[in-house]
Scaffold this active site. Structure first.
Site, PDB file in Angstrom:
ATOM      1  N   ARG A 120       0.818  -1.214  -0.058  1.00 33.55           N
ATOM      2  CA  ARG A 120      -0.030  -0.194  -0.112  1.00 33.55           C
ATOM      3  C   ARG A 120       0.849   1.222  -0.007  1.00 33.55           C
ATOM      4  N   THR A 146      -3.103 -10.847   4.370  1.00 30.57           N
ATOM      5  CA  THR A 146      -3.498  -9.902   3.163  1.00 30.57           C
ATOM      6  C   THR A 146      -4.846  -9.343   3.144  1.00 30.57           C
ATOM      7  N   GLY A 193     -26.896  -2.151   1.304  1.00 31.61           N
ATOM      8  CA  GLY A 193     -26.384  -2.875   2.392  1.00 31.61           C
ATOM      9  C   GLY A 193     -26.666  -2.178   3.888  1.00 31.61           C
ATOM     10  N   GLY A 232     -25.356  -2.957   6.797  1.00 28.62           N
ATOM     11  CA  GLY A 232     -24.384  -3.505   7.809  1.00 28.62           C
ATOM     12  C   GLY A 232     -23.698  -2.462   8.250  1.00 28.62           C
ATOM     13  N   GLU A 260     -22.669   3.050   9.648  1.00 24.17           N
ATOM     14  CA  GLU A 260     -21.779   4.050  10.216  1.00 24.17           C
ATOM     15  C   GLU A 260     -21.425   5.189   9.069  1.00 24.17           C
ATOM     16  N   GLU A 276     -31.528  -2.902   1.961  1.00 29.39           N
ATOM     17  CA  GLU A 276     -31.077  -3.932   2.527  1.00 29.39           C
ATOM     18  C   GLU A 276     -31.814  -5.036   1.895  1.00 29.39           C
ATOM     19  N   MET A 280     -14.624 -10.070  10.495  1.00 26.22           N
ATOM     20  CA  MET A 280     -13.773  -9.347   9.802  1.00 26.22           C
ATOM     21  C   MET A 280     -13.651  -7.982  10.925  1.00 26.22           C
ATOM     22  N   ALA A 316     -10.674  -5.625  13.208  1.00 27.63           N
ATOM     23  CA  ALA A 316      -9.275  -5.165  13.398  1.00 27.63           C
ATOM     24  C   ALA A 316      -8.586  -5.976  14.677  1.00 27.63           C
ATOM     25  N   HIS A 337     -19.966   4.926  40.793  1.00 24.49           N
ATOM     26  CA  HIS A 337     -21.530   5.649  40.670  1.00 24.49           C
ATOM     27  C   HIS A 337     -21.119   7.012  40.823  1.00 24.49           C
TER      28      HIS A 337
HETATM   29  P1  FAD Z   1      -5.932  -5.716   6.140  1.00 17.99           P
HETATM   30  O1  FAD Z   1      -6.045  -4.456   7.485  1.00 17.99           O
HETATM   31  O2  FAD Z   1      -6.802  -5.620   5.084  1.00 17.99           O
HETATM   32  O3  FAD Z   1      -4.425  -5.376   5.820  1.00 17.99           O
HETATM   33  C1  FAD Z   1      -3.795  -6.274   4.728  1.00 17.99           C
HETATM   34  C2  FAD Z   1      -2.749  -5.542   3.869  1.00 17.99           C
HETATM   35  O4  FAD Z   1      -2.252  -6.242   3.198  1.00 17.99           O
HETATM   36  C3  FAD Z   1      -3.204  -4.382   3.122  1.00 17.99           C
HETATM   37  O5  FAD Z   1      -2.752  -3.250   3.523  1.00 17.99           O
HETATM   38  C4  FAD Z   1      -2.730  -4.774   1.857  1.00 17.99           C
HETATM   39  O6  FAD Z   1      -2.139  -3.740   1.323  1.00 17.99           O
HETATM   40  C5  FAD Z   1      -1.670  -5.944   2.063  1.00 17.99           C
HETATM   41  N1  FAD Z   1      -1.540  -6.646   1.081  1.00 17.99           N
HETATM   42  C6  FAD Z   1      -2.391  -7.721   0.388  1.00 17.99           C
HETATM   43  N2  FAD Z   1      -1.836  -8.335  -0.378  1.00 17.99           N
HETATM   44  C7  FAD Z   1      -0.770  -8.206  -0.553  1.00 17.99           C
HETATM   45  C8  FAD Z   1       0.458  -8.314  -1.281  1.00 17.99           C
HETATM   46  N3  FAD Z   1       0.440  -9.644  -2.053  1.00 17.99           N
HETATM   47  N4  FAD Z   1       1.901  -8.299  -0.908  1.00 17.99           N
HETATM   48  C9  FAD Z   1       2.053  -7.270  -0.052  1.00 17.99           C
HETATM   49  N5  FAD Z   1       0.837  -6.609   0.640  1.00 17.99           N
HETATM   50  C10 FAD Z   1      -0.243  -7.180   0.482  1.00 17.99           C
HETATM   51  N6  FAD Z   1     -12.768  -3.392  12.368  1.00 17.99           N
HETATM   52  C11 FAD Z   1     -12.688  -2.899  13.555  1.00 17.99           C
HETATM   53  O7  FAD Z   1     -12.388  -3.849  14.204  1.00 17.99           O
HETATM   54  N7  FAD Z   1     -13.478  -1.859  14.138  1.00 17.99           N
HETATM   55  C12 FAD Z   1     -13.635  -0.924  13.233  1.00 17.99           C
HETATM   56  O8  FAD Z   1     -14.084   0.370  13.515  1.00 17.99           O
HETATM   57  C13 FAD Z   1     -13.683  -1.195  11.720  1.00 17.99           C
HETATM   58  N8  FAD Z   1     -13.926  -0.194  11.020  1.00 17.99           N
HETATM   59  C14 FAD Z   1     -13.849  -0.184   9.539  1.00 17.99           C
HETATM   60  C15 FAD Z   1     -14.204   0.676   8.532  1.00 17.99           C
HETATM   61  C16 FAD Z   1     -14.256   0.427   7.477  1.00 17.99           C
HETATM   62  C17 FAD Z   1     -14.619   1.505   6.520  1.00 17.99           C
HETATM   63  C18 FAD Z   1     -13.789  -0.816   7.035  1.00 17.99           C
HETATM   64  C19 FAD Z   1     -13.509  -1.207   5.443  1.00 17.99           C
HETATM   65  C20 FAD Z   1     -13.133  -1.810   7.736  1.00 17.99           C
HETATM   66  C21 FAD Z   1     -13.328  -1.318   9.166  1.00 17.99           C
HETATM   67  N9  FAD Z   1     -12.831  -2.570  10.004  1.00 17.99           N
HETATM   68  C22 FAD Z   1     -13.055  -2.422  11.306  1.00 17.99           C
HETATM   69  C23 FAD Z   1     -12.437  -3.877   9.606  1.00 17.99           C
HETATM   70  C24 FAD Z   1     -10.595  -3.672   9.442  1.00 17.99           C
HETATM   71  O9  FAD Z   1     -10.343  -2.700   9.042  1.00 17.99           O
HETATM   72  C25 FAD Z   1     -10.221  -5.289   9.322  1.00 17.99           C
HETATM   73  O10 FAD Z   1     -10.779  -6.179   9.935  1.00 17.99           O
HETATM   74  C26 FAD Z   1      -8.826  -5.374   9.609  1.00 17.99           C
HETATM   75  O11 FAD Z   1      -8.092  -4.049   8.909  1.00 17.99           O
HETATM   76  C27 FAD Z   1      -8.200  -6.752   8.975  1.00 17.99           C
HETATM   77  O12 FAD Z   1      -6.940  -6.639   9.357  1.00 17.99           O
HETATM   78  P2  FAD Z   1      -5.795  -7.538   8.588  1.00 17.99           P
HETATM   79  O13 FAD Z   1      -4.576  -7.200   9.004  1.00 17.99           O
HETATM   80  O14 FAD Z   1      -6.496  -8.866   8.476  1.00 17.99           O
HETATM   81  O15 FAD Z   1      -5.729  -6.895   7.070  1.00 17.99           O
HETATM   82  P1  NAD Z   2     -21.862  -6.555   6.442  1.00 17.34           P
HETATM   83  O1  NAD Z   2     -21.446  -7.878   6.453  1.00 17.34           O
HETATM   84  O2  NAD Z   2     -21.921  -5.919   7.997  1.00 17.34           O
HETATM   85  O3  NAD Z   2     -23.268  -5.764   5.969  1.00 17.34           O
HETATM   86  C1  NAD Z   2     -23.608  -6.155   4.737  1.00 17.34           C
HETATM   87  C2  NAD Z   2     -24.996  -6.047   4.510  1.00 17.34           C
HETATM   88  O4  NAD Z   2     -25.457  -5.938   3.042  1.00 17.34           O
HETATM   89  C3  NAD Z   2     -25.711  -7.150   5.121  1.00 17.34           C
HETATM   90  O5  NAD Z   2     -26.963  -6.685   5.918  1.00 17.34           O
HETATM   91  C4  NAD Z   2     -26.455  -7.723   3.973  1.00 17.34           C
HETATM   92  O6  NAD Z   2     -27.589  -8.424   4.296  1.00 17.34           O
HETATM   93  C5  NAD Z   2     -26.428  -6.657   2.867  1.00 17.34           C
HETATM   94  N1  NAD Z   2     -26.560  -7.296   1.309  1.00 17.34           N
HETATM   95  C6  NAD Z   2     -25.908  -8.002   0.842  1.00 17.34           C
HETATM   96  N2  NAD Z   2     -25.971  -8.192  -0.560  1.00 17.34           N
HETATM   97  C7  NAD Z   2     -26.865  -7.157  -0.623  1.00 17.34           C
HETATM   98  C8  NAD Z   2     -27.625  -6.772  -1.972  1.00 17.34           C
HETATM   99  N3  NAD Z   2     -27.328  -7.423  -3.017  1.00 17.34           N
HETATM  100  N4  NAD Z   2     -28.636  -5.851  -1.588  1.00 17.34           N
HETATM  101  C9  NAD Z   2     -28.668  -5.089  -0.685  1.00 17.34           C
HETATM  102  N5  NAD Z   2     -28.105  -5.640   0.563  1.00 17.34           N
HETATM  103  C10 NAD Z   2     -27.246  -6.644   0.344  1.00 17.34           C
HETATM  104  O7  NAD Z   2     -20.726  -5.778   5.586  1.00 17.34           O
HETATM  105  P2  NAD Z   2     -20.122  -4.222   5.579  1.00 17.34           P
HETATM  106  O8  NAD Z   2     -20.924  -3.341   6.014  1.00 17.34           O
HETATM  107  O9  NAD Z   2     -19.772  -4.169   4.073  1.00 17.34           O
HETATM  108  O10 NAD Z   2     -18.905  -4.503   6.310  1.00 17.34           O
HETATM  109  C11 NAD Z   2     -17.740  -5.382   5.859  1.00 17.34           C
HETATM  110  C12 NAD Z   2     -16.896  -5.623   7.032  1.00 17.34           C
HETATM  111  O11 NAD Z   2     -16.188  -4.633   7.463  1.00 17.34           O
HETATM  112  C13 NAD Z   2     -17.852  -6.319   8.271  1.00 17.34           C
HETATM  113  O12 NAD Z   2     -17.785  -7.949   8.374  1.00 17.34           O
HETATM  114  C14 NAD Z   2     -17.048  -5.779   9.336  1.00 17.34           C
HETATM  115  O13 NAD Z   2     -17.005  -6.751  10.235  1.00 17.34           O
HETATM  116  C15 NAD Z   2     -16.156  -4.808   9.015  1.00 17.34           C
HETATM  117  N6  NAD Z   2     -16.461  -3.509   9.609  1.00 17.34           N
HETATM  118  C16 NAD Z   2     -16.636  -3.282  11.051  1.00 17.34           C
HETATM  119  C17 NAD Z   2     -16.550  -2.019  11.480  1.00 17.34           C
HETATM  120  C18 NAD Z   2     -16.635  -1.990  12.948  1.00 17.34           C
HETATM  121  O14 NAD Z   2     -16.045  -2.764  13.739  1.00 17.34           O
HETATM  122  N7  NAD Z   2     -17.226  -0.902  13.550  1.00 17.34           N
HETATM  123  C19 NAD Z   2     -17.104  -1.144  10.736  1.00 17.34           C
HETATM  124  C20 NAD Z   2     -16.997  -1.131   9.326  1.00 17.34           C
HETATM  125  C21 NAD Z   2     -16.611  -2.557   8.666  1.00 17.34           C
END
Ligand code: FAD
Ligand code: NAD
Length: 469
Positions: free
Chosen positions: A36, A144, A181, A183, A188, A204, A322, A324, A448
């Site tokens: 990245r 990844t 979606g 979700g 958020e 949804e 999924m 962090a 409290h």
């Molecule tokens: P990633 O964080 O996806 O990291 C994988 C890394 O691998 C990437 O940087 C990528 O560039 C690198 N990579 C991939 N393939 C290769 C390759 N071939 N060579 C070199 N590098 C490579 N989770 C929470 O717990 N709380 C939250 O509030 C939250 N909010 C989120 C909000 C959004 C908008 C999104 C999209 C996700 C959110 N998540 C949240 C989910 C969280 O981001 C992921 O669960 C977490 O980042 C997963 O960590 P990871 O290390 O498995 O993968």
């Molecule tokens: P999600 O799985 O939370 O929600 C996806 C939603 O889309 C579901 O309710 C599903 O029924 C719906 N859906 C699926 N196909 C559809 C379609 N064709 N038309 C309409 N609705 C449809 O997925 P997300 O919100 O994309 O988030 C992805 C992942 O990122 C989650 O697994 C979550 O764990 C992670 N994430 C976590 C946080 C956090 O921890 N606060 C914040 C953001 C993302």
């Protein structure tokens, strides 16, 4: 000439960089590769952190409109969107640079480039700055991550038809944002833009939002979000998004999920948030012989081992939530296992939080899951309307619900909707890690007046002996 390491971590997200740090702490010669350009993965760059910066800023803005109830007159409050986005970007920049410093501090070889297997534990990295490096590893950890799922019938341009990444950076507030979606991401980021003035419609597929959440919580959540102005179209799917030019609205075709007549809807922007898929693009797992499961995730056993000796996998690219902190936890466990220790993750005690207002937090089993598994349980519930601190703060929306085993009283799950739910759930996580009963929580002194007393009261309610309700 290839360079030899004890551990090579592919991916520098919360799973990967934490695994690398723990491996280095345990004396292993470690490299961490990410393509990245900035370490920290999805979470720091385009996920958890930027979304929370916007959620916090917009929540404060929204609260300004309600301060009169606390006797505070506020006038002239306005949003400076470029400044808000700049704050988000600065936070990301500082935190991702912090990961770079951490890797250096632990003497981890941080490599910026795309990794691909050329054989089991043989890796070639195409460096972002040009050239290649070849590495061999006694152990490789695949971390990844994941990527957004796209839908047919629409082209993501990250300007008007966006994934979460584009929705973190709209240059102006869309008049009408349709979120596909209901979700975590949809609710958020839908909340962010709704607070900034967008009309937000969530489409949804299923007949309820947040379908994996405890049903009672999910129902209340939708009611509260509706009161905040979000509109919901449940049991519907978007089959087409037509872009008829920058100065014209996008035209969406919606169909009932179970079939029926299609309708159209106009929008200025569309956020596709229908889930994320495991990401192994370009990794060439075939060359290493690493097997994927039916859902495209790297297949692992209970100790993060793939089918190839010395290759491990953690985080979003494997089974499980999924999240962090789940990825981080697995990163620590896998490094400890590689170093010969007893690395372990209790997947039954991983909390999840939706950072809307109010927050929604959950851990362990839902009522629906317990019923399906035939496990007898008792419920303790406590509403925030009966919590003194919540009342004084005017934060009375929601409740705490604790599910305990009917025979042993062991806590099996907790579900909280309310202000600070994301912080409150940490207490239940600790309780569950220690195998606590609801009575253990109920007999623990809570400060409290604090919101946390609602946890204690819900635990008391398992035995139907609340003190303040
Ligand atoms: P990633 O964080 O996806 O990291 C994988 C890394 O691998 C990437 O940087 C990528 O560039 C690198 N990579 C991939 N393939 C290769 C390759 N071939 N060579 C070199 N590098 C490579 N989770 C929470 O717990 N709380 C939250 O509030 C939250 N909010 C989120 C909000 C959004 C908008 C999104 C999209 C996700 C959110 N998540 C949240 C989910 C969280 O981001 C992921 O669960 C977490 O980042 C997963 O960590 P990871 O290390 O498995 O993968
Ligand atoms: P999600 O799985 O939370 O929600 C996806 C939603 O889309 C579901 O309710 C599903 O029924 C719906 N859906 C699926 N196909 C559809 C379609 N064709 N038309 C309409 N609705 C449809 O997925 P997300 O919100 O994309 O988030 C992805 C992942 O990122 C989650 O697994 C979550 O764990 C992670 N994430 C976590 C946080 C956090 O921890 N606060 C914040 C953001 C993302």
């Amino acid at each position: 000439m290839s360079e030899a390491f004890d551990v090579v971590v592919i991916g520098g997200g919360p799973g990967g960089y934490i695994a690398a740090i723990r491996a280095a702490q345990l004396g292993l010669k470690t490299a961490c590769i990410d393509k990245r350009g900035r370490f920290g993965g999805t979470c720091l760059n385009i996920g958890c952190i930027p979304s929370k910066a916007l959620l916090h800023a917009t929540e404060l803005y929204d609260q300004m409109g309600h301060l009169a109830r606390l006797g505070i007159k506020v006038e002239g409050v306005a949003v400076d969107l470029p400044a808000m986005l700049a704050h988000k970007d600065k936070t990301v920049d500082e935190l991702t640079r912090g990961i770079g410093f951490l890797l250096k501090k632990h003497k981890i070889e941080a490599i910026v480039g795309a990794a691909r297997f050329t054989g089991p534990n043989a890796i070639e990295v195409t460096l972002n700055d040009g050239g290649t490096r070849t590495l061999t590893a006694k152990n490789t950890i695949i971390a990844t991550g994941s990527d957004s799922i796209a839908l047919p019938g629409m082209t993501i341009d990250e300007k008007r038809v966006v994934t979460s990444t584009g929705a973190l950076s709209f240059a102006e507030v869309p008049k009408h944002l349709v979120v596909i979606g209901g979700g975590v991401i949809g609710l958020e980021l839908g909340s962010v833009w709704s607070r900034l003035g967008a009309k937000v419609t969530v489409v949804e597929f299923l007949d309820r939002i947040t379908p994996t959440m405890d049903g009672e919580v999910s129902k209340n959540f939708q009611r509260i979000l509706t009161k905040q102005g979000l509109a919901f179209k449940l049991g519907a799917k978007v089959t087409k998004v037509e872009d008829k030019g920058a100065d014209k609205p996008l035209v969406l075709t919606l169909e009932p999920s179970k079939g029926g007549e299609a309708e159209t809807l106009e929008a200025d922007a569309v956020l596709v948030a229908v889930g994320r898929r495991p990401y192994v693009d370009g990794l060439n797992v075939e060359a290493a012989g690493v097997a994927l499961d039916a859902r495209g995730r790297v297949a692992i056993d209970g100790h993060f081992r793939t089918n190839v000796a010395g290759i491990w996998a953690i985080g979003d690219v494997v089974q499980g939530a999924m999240l962090a902190h789940k990825a981080e936890h697995e990163g620590v466990a896998v490094a400890e296992t590689i170093a010969g220790q007893a690395g372990h993750v209790n997947h039954d005690a991983i909390p999840s939080v939706v950072y809307t207002a109010p927050e929604v937090a959950a851990i362990g089993k839902t009522e629906e899951e317990l019923k399906a598994a035939g496990i007898a349980y008792r419920i303790g519930k406590f509403p925030f309307t009966a919590n003194a601190r919540a009342k004084a703060n005017l934060e009375t929306d929601g409740f705490v619900k604790i599910l305990a085993d009917a025979a042993t009283d062991r806590v099996l799950g907790a579900h909280i909707i309310g202000a600070h739910a994301g912080d409150l759930i940490a207490e239940v996580a600790l309780a569950m890690e220690f195998g606590a009963s609801s009575e253990d929580i109920a007999r623990t002194s809570h400060p409290h007046p604090s919101i946390s007393e609602a946890i204690k009261e819900a635990a008391l309610d398992v035995d139907k002996r609340t003190l303040n309700l």
